[in-house]
Design a protein around this motif. Structure first.
Motif, short mmCIF file in Angstrom:
data_model
loop_
_atom_site.label_atom_id
_atom_site.label_comp_id
_atom_site.label_asym_id
_atom_site.label_seq_id
_atom_site.Cartn_x
_atom_site.Cartn_y
_atom_site.Cartn_z
N ALA A 118 0.69 -1.15 0.22
CA ALA A 118 -0.13 0.09 0.13
C ALA A 118 0.79 1.36 -0.06
N PRO A 125 -3.14 -3.97 -0.57
CA PRO A 125 -3.72 -3.02 0.04
C PRO A 125 -3.31 -3.08 1.47
N ALA A 164 -7.97 -7.81 -3.52
CA ALA A 164 -9.24 -7.03 -3.01
C ALA A 164 -9.83 -8.08 -2.17
N GLU A 185 -16.16 -1.96 -3.49
CA GLU A 185 -15.03 -2.11 -4.44
C GLU A 185 -15.63 -3.08 -5.55
N GLU A 218 -5.65 2.59 -3.28
CA GLU A 218 -6.38 1.60 -3.67
C GLU A 218 -7.08 1.95 -4.88
#
Length: 173
Positions: free
Chosen positions: A8, A56, A21, A103, A74
């Motif tokens: 990240a 992330p 994700a 997302e 992200e």
């Protein structure tokens, strides 16, 4: 046959990539699922170029508490990734994944997503809507992490072929 982990807020390189994700641990007592995914991607990647795995999380496994930069990173990663691997071992107490729901909704139609929902997670019923949405848009749905990684690899391979043929098409013109 190299896999590079991009944590990240690190610069996102160009080239084949998979964004990991899914819910992120909010406590050190909860293990992240992402190291297993990274290991599986490393074993599955057979091409000569580097596969960038966009993670992330911080290298220690937790999300940053101040996360304005995290959000931007992200979004950029989701936009730029060749494939977006969603793994949702839903546990409303420890891995609720509320942001993950949003997302997934943003990229479900992209042709770059795969949805992995283990049937033995603590709250599998909370993944039903996402599974239905995925099926509506033709997004692959899997039940194990190895199946999810394999589906993501197919997407990355297809993205590479598409990019190569687009480049060849541009060259011919």
């Amino acid at each position: 046959m190299t896999v590079s982990v991009v944590w990240a807020r690190e610069p996102i390189p160009t080239g084949p990539s998979v964004f990991l994700a899914g819910p992120t641990p909010r406590s050190e007592a909860v293990a992240s699922w992402r190291p297993q995914a990274i290991h599986a991607l490393d074993r599955a990647w057979k091409k000569p170029d580097t596969l960038h795995v966009l993670v992330p999380e911080n290298p220690g496994g937790l999300r940053e508490t101040e996360y304005e930069d995290q959000i931007e990173w992200e979004w950029e990663g989701l936009d730029r990734a060749s494939a977006i691997l969603f793994w949702i071992p839903r546990d409303l107490r420890t891995l609720p994944g509320f942001t993950t729901n949003v997302e997934f909704g943003l990229v479900a139609r992209s042709g770059r997503a795969v949805l992995g929902c283990p049937p033995d997670c603590p709250n599998p019923e909370r993944n039903r809507y996402l599974v239905r949405l995925a099926r509506r848009f033709g997004t692959p749905v899997t039940q194990t992490l190895p199946e999810t990684v394999a589906a993501a690899m197919k997407i990355v391979s297809g993205a590479d072929i598409t990019r190569q043929s687009q480049a060849a098409h541009v060259w011919v013109e």
